[in-house]
Design a protein around this motif. Sequence first.
Motif, short mmCIF file in Angstrom:
data_model
loop_
_atom_site.label_atom_id
_atom_site.label_comp_id
_atom_site.label_asym_id
_atom_site.label_seq_id
_atom_site.Cartn_x
_atom_site.Cartn_y
_atom_site.Cartn_z
N HIS A 15 0.91 -1.26 0.08
CA HIS A 15 0.17 -0.01 0.20
C HIS A 15 0.70 1.19 -0.19
O HIS A 15 0.46 2.03 -0.64
CB HIS A 15 -1.00 0.12 1.17
N ALA A 16 2.07 1.08 0.48
CA ALA A 16 2.79 2.43 0.56
C ALA A 16 3.38 2.42 -0.86
O ALA A 16 3.41 3.73 -1.33
CB ALA A 16 4.15 2.30 1.42
N ALA A 17 3.67 1.33 -1.41
CA ALA A 17 4.17 1.66 -3.09
C ALA A 17 2.93 2.19 -3.71
O ALA A 17 3.17 3.15 -4.62
CB ALA A 17 4.27 0.31 -3.61
N LYS A 18 1.71 1.60 -3.35
CA LYS A 18 0.72 2.46 -4.34
C LYS A 18 0.27 3.95 -4.13
O LYS A 18 0.16 4.60 -5.02
CB LYS A 18 -0.65 1.56 -4.01
N ARG A 19 0.86 4.31 -2.74
CA ARG A 19 0.36 5.85 -2.16
C ARG A 19 1.45 6.50 -3.24
O ARG A 19 1.39 7.59 -3.80
CB ARG A 19 0.57 6.00 -0.81
N VAL A 20 2.83 5.85 -3.05
CA VAL A 20 3.98 6.46 -3.83
C VAL A 20 3.56 6.98 -5.12
O VAL A 20 4.01 7.87 -5.83
CB VAL A 20 5.24 5.95 -3.59
N LEU A 21 3.01 5.96 -5.94
CA LEU A 21 2.82 6.05 -7.26
C LEU A 21 1.60 7.08 -7.54
O LEU A 21 1.52 7.83 -8.67
CB LEU A 21 2.18 4.67 -7.79
N SER A 22 0.66 6.95 -6.79
CA SER A 22 -0.32 8.08 -6.83
C SER A 22 0.16 9.63 -6.70
O SER A 22 -0.30 10.40 -7.38
CB SER A 22 -1.60 7.90 -5.60
N LEU A 23 1.09 9.63 -5.72
CA LEU A 23 1.77 10.94 -5.46
C LEU A 23 2.49 11.39 -6.63
O LEU A 23 2.73 12.47 -7.08
CB LEU A 23 2.74 10.92 -4.17
N LEU A 24 3.42 10.38 -7.36
CA LEU A 24 4.05 10.77 -8.19
C LEU A 24 3.41 11.08 -9.62
O LEU A 24 3.89 11.93 -10.41
CB LEU A 24 4.94 9.45 -8.75
N ALA A 43 12.69 8.88 -2.52
CA ALA A 43 12.68 9.73 -1.59
C ALA A 43 11.24 9.59 -0.87
O ALA A 43 10.95 9.64 0.44
CB ALA A 43 12.71 11.33 -2.14
N LEU A 44 10.22 9.47 -1.78
CA LEU A 44 8.66 9.20 -1.44
C LEU A 44 8.77 7.75 -0.49
O LEU A 44 7.84 7.88 0.54
CB LEU A 44 7.92 9.50 -2.51
N LEU A 45 9.32 6.59 -0.98
CA LEU A 45 9.29 5.61 -0.32
C LEU A 45 10.10 5.57 1.13
O LEU A 45 9.44 5.03 1.98
CB LEU A 45 10.00 4.45 -1.11
N ALA A 46 11.16 6.14 1.17
CA ALA A 46 11.97 6.67 2.24
C ALA A 46 10.96 7.30 3.52
O ALA A 46 10.56 6.89 4.44
CB ALA A 46 13.03 7.37 2.10
N LYS A 47 9.98 8.48 2.91
CA LYS A 47 9.19 9.12 3.69
C LYS A 47 8.01 8.19 4.00
O LYS A 47 7.66 8.40 5.11
CB LYS A 47 8.50 10.27 2.80
N GLU A 48 7.78 7.30 3.44
CA GLU A 48 6.71 6.17 3.80
C GLU A 48 7.29 5.28 4.91
O GLU A 48 6.46 4.43 5.44
CB GLU A 48 6.17 5.74 2.45
N GLY A 49 8.47 5.34 5.16
CA GLY A 49 9.16 4.18 5.93
C GLY A 49 9.76 3.20 5.22
O GLY A 49 10.15 2.07 6.15
N TRP A 102 8.03 -7.67 1.03
CA TRP A 102 8.26 -7.08 -0.23
C TRP A 102 7.02 -6.50 -0.54
O TRP A 102 5.74 -6.64 -0.40
CB TRP A 102 8.44 -7.88 -1.29
N GLY A 103 7.12 -5.23 -1.18
CA GLY A 103 6.12 -4.74 -2.14
C GLY A 103 6.54 -4.85 -3.71
O GLY A 103 7.73 -4.97 -3.79
#
Length: 234
Positions: A15-24, A43-49, A102-103
């Motif tokens: 779900h973190a990966a999906k959120r990052v794709l939406s933000l991108l 950077a966004l993935l790192a911000k998601e943890g 994994w994501g």
Amino acid sequence: MPTQQDLDQYRAVQHAAKRVLSLLAEQIGASDTEHSIAEKAHALLAKEGYPETWYYDCPALVLLGNRSCVSVSGRQYVPQHEAVGQLNLITIDLSPANGEYWGDCARSFAIEAGQVTECPKLLEFQNGLLFLQDMHRQILRLAKPETTFSQLFEWANLKIRQSGFVNLDYRNNVGHSLASNRDERQFIDANNHTLIGQCGLFSFEPFIRAKGGKWGFKHESVFYFDTEGSLHEL
């Protein structure tokens, strides 16, 4: 089937990966490049943890423009500096990890007038994106725990050919199992007769181009079977 605790861990990463794709999709502009998009994604993935990746040293594999049809391993991937421009197609494949969890999520984004659009006017964009979305809807109905990797591959490859597309994957597969070690992945290809119900979780990621077309499309999600044998997207 994975335990509920494992599913929760996998789901958090995915779900973190999906959120990052939406933000991108909201951040990409005409002056961006594979390199700048890959940096934003990491950077966004790192911000998601999730600063780590399971896929060699490639948390975000970005392909665009004249490379959108290129199939390359993360081991050899080097992001390039071609600008997005006004009309383009961008595929972003994210591979975050939290230890053994994994994501694995990829989407293709149509660029028109220098921006990502969910409703492209170009017919080739429409056809490629809608075809992959339809394949992901169909797999939820068709795949069973007793389906083999090879049967799933044959179904996907036949559908790809009959619909006027070609499979671009350099391994000639359409996905793989998730594993704690990337070298232990089982691939959805013609020679793997393992039951997909035995592998826990798996990704489905056809990488296609229309016959005679210019653009390469990918859509990847992760799936698992519940205790009753029904398939679900993570």
